[in-house]
Design a protein around this motif. Sequence first.
Motif, PDB file in Angstrom:
ATOM      1  N   GLY A   1       0.789  -1.229   0.000  1.00  0.00           N
ATOM      2  CA  GLY A   1       0.000   0.000   0.000  1.00  0.00           C
ATOM      3  C   GLY A   1       0.815   1.271   0.000  1.00  0.00           C
ATOM      4  N   PHE A   2       2.158   1.143   0.032  1.00  0.00           N
ATOM      5  CA  PHE A   2       3.015   2.327  -0.018  1.00  0.00           C
ATOM      6  C   PHE A   2       3.323   2.685  -1.470  1.00  0.00           C
ATOM      7  CE2 PHE A   2       4.097   0.115   3.975  1.00  0.00           C
ATOM      8  CZ  PHE A   2       3.880   1.133   4.896  1.00  0.00           C
ATOM      9  N   GLY A   3       3.949   3.844  -1.671  1.00  0.00           N
ATOM     10  CA  GLY A   3       4.457   4.214  -2.980  1.00  0.00           C
ATOM     11  C   GLY A   3       3.420   4.796  -3.916  1.00  0.00           C
ATOM     12  N   ASN A   4       3.908   5.392  -4.997  1.00  0.00           N
ATOM     13  CA  ASN A   4       3.043   5.916  -6.049  1.00  0.00           C
ATOM     14  C   ASN A   4       2.596   4.776  -6.965  1.00  0.00           C
ATOM     15  OD1 ASN A   4       3.436   8.436  -5.021  1.00  0.00           O
ATOM     16  ND2 ASN A   4       4.761   9.174  -6.672  1.00  0.00           N
ATOM     17  N   VAL A   5       1.316   4.767  -7.322  1.00  0.00           N
ATOM     18  CA  VAL A   5       0.779   3.706  -8.182  1.00  0.00           C
ATOM     19  C   VAL A   5       0.019   4.340  -9.342  1.00  0.00           C
ATOM     20  CG1 VAL A   5      -0.664   1.657  -8.333  1.00  0.00           C
ATOM     21  CG2 VAL A   5       0.534   2.175  -6.194  1.00  0.00           C
ATOM     22  N   PRO A   6       0.598   4.346 -10.545  1.00  0.00           N
ATOM     23  CA  PRO A   6      -0.145   4.835 -11.713  1.00  0.00           C
ATOM     24  C   PRO A   6      -1.181   3.803 -12.149  1.00  0.00           C
ATOM     25  CG  PRO A   6       2.004   4.043 -12.382  1.00  0.00           C
ATOM     26  CD  PRO A   6       1.971   3.949 -10.882  1.00  0.00           C
ATOM     27  N   PHE A   7      -2.274   4.276 -12.716  1.00  0.00           N
ATOM     28  CA  PHE A   7      -3.310   3.344 -13.171  1.00  0.00           C
ATOM     29  C   PHE A   7      -4.004   3.904 -14.408  1.00  0.00           C
ATOM     30  CE2 PHE A   7      -5.278   6.211 -10.102  1.00  0.00           C
ATOM     31  CZ  PHE A   7      -6.452   6.601 -10.731  1.00  0.00           C
ATOM     32  N   ALA A   8      -4.517   2.979 -15.220  1.00  0.00           N
ATOM     33  CA  ALA A   8      -5.315   3.341 -16.392  1.00  0.00           C
ATOM     34  C   ALA A   8      -6.790   3.159 -16.062  1.00  0.00           C
ATOM     35  CB  ALA A   8      -4.927   2.468 -17.578  1.00  0.00           C
ATOM     36  N   ARG A   9      -7.640   3.900 -16.745  1.00  0.00           N
ATOM     37  CA  ARG A   9      -9.072   3.841 -16.457  1.00  0.00           C
ATOM     38  C   ARG A   9      -9.848   3.977 -17.759  1.00  0.00           C
ATOM     39  NH1 ARG A   9     -12.031   5.332 -11.814  1.00  0.00           N
ATOM     40  NH2 ARG A   9     -14.165   5.998 -12.215  1.00  0.00           N
ATOM     41  N   ASP A  10     -10.770   3.058 -17.992  1.00  0.00           N
ATOM     42  CA  ASP A  10     -11.642   3.124 -19.164  1.00  0.00           C
ATOM     43  C   ASP A  10     -13.067   3.424 -18.727  1.00  0.00           C
ATOM     44  OD1 ASP A  10      -9.666   2.649 -20.971  1.00  0.00           O
ATOM     45  OD2 ASP A  10     -10.202   0.558 -21.371  1.00  0.00           O
ATOM     46  N   GLU A  11     -13.566   4.574 -19.142  1.00  0.00           N
ATOM     47  CA  GLU A  11     -14.982   4.880 -19.005  1.00  0.00           C
ATOM     48  C   GLU A  11     -15.577   4.876 -20.407  1.00  0.00           C
ATOM     49  OE1 GLU A  11     -15.358   7.791 -15.239  1.00  0.00           O
ATOM     50  OE2 GLU A  11     -13.977   8.494 -16.784  1.00  0.00           O
TER      51      GLU A  11
END
Length: 339
Positions: free
Chosen positions: A202-212
Amino acid sequence: MSLDLTPLEGAQRVLFEVPLVPLQGHRFQPTGFPSLGAATFQTSKGLCLLVESVQSMANRLELTCWDEAKQDVITELQGISHVRVERQGKFLTDTILEAHRLNSPYLLENKKDKKFFNGLKEALGVMEKGPIDRQKLAEVLLDYDVGSLLHGVFLAKSSLAGGRLRVARALSAFIEAEGVNIAASGGVKNDHVNPEGDTGLGFGNVPFARDEYTAERITLYANLDLAQIRGYGLVEEIERFLTLLALFKLRRLLDGSLRLRTACDLRVAVDSICAVAPADFLLPGQAELLSDLKPLIQKLENRMKIRTVSFEDELKSAKKKSGQDQGEESDETVEDDQE
């Protein structure tokens, strides 16, 4: 003055196609399924999308009758039959909330209190062999949990008529979108303290993609099976009550919040809601429906009971599947799509 339901006489179904639009902007988030994602499909009109499934809409229609703050049926419908389950004297669940209504494990798998199961079995009578007495089944469901006559139930216990007692949904709905396109975006879960920390913890930066998605049209389809309600073999007064209750649930759903998910907030795009079949049948307002429903609930008070059952069995956790970490969902887990 009673509501005029004569336009429904002789009709097999009442069908609605209600146009919806996003409450703000153009994008919305559809329902998703593990190992599948968004449920897109091709038709002659192009790419389409399942926004909300029949199963999920059944749950949402049930919840129109429930006051979450009071953990009870809404005041306007007090008196309809349902089963409340308590644990150590406190509210645990209710057939209105249970995914399979009366076929709840907190009722049928209750080891420490068999009174409810034995009473239900006795009420249903002997149906171990031969055809199911549909009228008898309908009368028992009216007595125990009227929602099961609209939203369906499958009493899968072999000790109840060999597990053959089932009723299909009389009221169903789903939401689809046509002419859809993906609206891709993304973001980052920022950890301003330790950007390079262990993301697995749960630490650190987490990039994510998102499709709407965007859509040319979003439509809520609703189907009330009047032929099934008549087929229960109950008196006309009860048929009318079930029809009005179903219409009230649909009306209350459409009048209320259609925020299906955080990023899926919809609203009805028309002022009046007219059925496509029978043509020109207008969905009455809540006040009109309640003016007929309340007296009928009072008249049927001896046919519908409110029961309370105590569940004191140990609540055991299921065994983890091999290779499944804590917090990891299996493919069978569908958060927004219970039956």
